[in-house]
Design an enzyme around this catalytic site. Structure first.
Site, PDB file in Angstrom:
ATOM      1  N   ARG A 180      11.094   6.144   8.385  1.00 28.48           N
ATOM      2  CA  ARG A 180      10.394   5.831   9.001  1.00 28.48           C
ATOM      3  C   ARG A 180       9.589   4.897   9.435  1.00 28.48           C
ATOM      4  NH1 ARG A 180       5.638   9.930   8.568  1.00 28.48           N
ATOM      5  NH2 ARG A 180       4.894   9.557  10.422  1.00 28.48           N
ATOM      6  N   CYS A 239      -0.003   3.930   6.779  1.00 27.40           N
ATOM      7  CA  CYS A 239       0.902   5.049   6.040  1.00 27.40           C
ATOM      8  C   CYS A 239       1.875   5.758   7.337  1.00 27.40           C
ATOM      9  CB  CYS A 239       0.836   5.660   5.051  1.00 27.40           C
ATOM     10  SG  CYS A 239      -0.773   6.719   5.208  1.00 27.40           S
TER      11      CYS A 239
END
Length: 284
Positions: A180, A239
């Site tokens: 990611r 995050c």
């Protein structure tokens, strides 16, 4: 006060004369929910069995505000958060222990929220419910209301501009999975990639196979290799939506390193098309 507690220590303290308040915050990041399928039901899991005396706290309802431009798990209304904590029996002069199903992310988010709002003694059960070897109960306790009054601190919290600046002036860690970070995949947010200058530091690498944190020395060595140490200057973490990032802030605390959390994280950053996006393994 350590940031984490073992199951053996929790059992001992719970049997003592001044047991801690125990919060159960079982939650899972659900890509199924993003696709419209039913999400994980933390309360149902709690009701099938929990550590004796534990009070359930709902991450989405109690530890975050409504999803929107500020991210998928923005800060909740502080007064409402305080009311939830008081109903759970939380007071500033009583220890708190938080656990979840084992991943540690939701427990860490609760730990971070309580610390940021001024609670002096909160720890996460290392390894979560899976580490607990004692009995479970299904009855729902009715705790004596606590007296905790949240007082958010000036430190420990980053906004988007602060995260961007820290990526240039200090150390900004991206706690998501490496794919990611690189932008190879993005199952939830608008676009893949990372904040320019941020370093990939998947939070999954802070724990062993059983979900327990690596020893403090091992964590300190890992973070030092990324440029973060107790004397390296400011450190920040983000995050996807400020949940797994809290787990990395907790890991840094175990290693003896203070770090701030960008609560909006990638879900906020990537929703603003004016903000730059870096892709690939290079921070820039």
């Amino acid at each position: 006060m350590n940031a984490i507690i073992s199951a053996t220590e929790l059992a001992s303290e719970s049997a003592g004369g001044n047991p801690p308040v125990i919060l159960d915050v079982r939650w899972q990041l659900s890509t199924a929910k993003a696709a419209g399928a039913p999400a994980f039901d933390g309360r149902a899991a709690y009701e099938t069995g929990h550590i004796p005396g534990a009070v359930y706290v709902d991450l989405d309802a109690d530890l975050a505000g409504p999803a929107g431009a500020a991210g998928r798990h923005p800060l909740p209304d502080v007064a409402s958060f305080g009311a939830v904590m008081r109903r759970a029996g939380v007071s500033a002069d009583r220890d708190v222990v938080v656990y979840d199903g084992g991943q540690g992310w939701a427990a860490a988010r609760t730990w971070w929220m309580l610390r940021w709002t001024g609670h002096p003694s909160v720890r996460v059960l290392d390894g979560g419910l899976g580490a607990w070897e004692g009995p479970l109960e299904t009855s729902v306790p009715s705790p004596v209301p606590g007296t905790f009054e949240p007082a958010p601190g000036a430190a420990g919290l980053l906004d988007a501009d602060g995260a961007a600046a820290l990526a240039r002036s200090g150390v900004l860690l991206d706690a998501r999975a490496a794919e990611r970070y690189r932008g190879d995949v993005e199952p939830i947010d608008r676009v893949g990639g990372h904040i320019p200058g941020a370093l990939s530091a998947p939070t999954a690498e802070n724990v062993a196979q059983d979900g327990r944190f690596l020893p403090a020395e091992g964590l300190a060595s890992r973070f030092k290799s990324l440029g973060a140490s107790g004397d390296s200057g400011e450190v920040g973490v983000y995050c996807g939506s400020g949940v797994s990032g809290a787990h990395e802030v907790l890991a840094l605390a175990v290693a003896g390193i203070d770090a701030a959390l960008y609560i909006g994280s990638w879900s906020e950053w990537s929703s603003d098309e004016s903000r730059p996006v870096a892709t690939g393994p290079d921070p820039q």
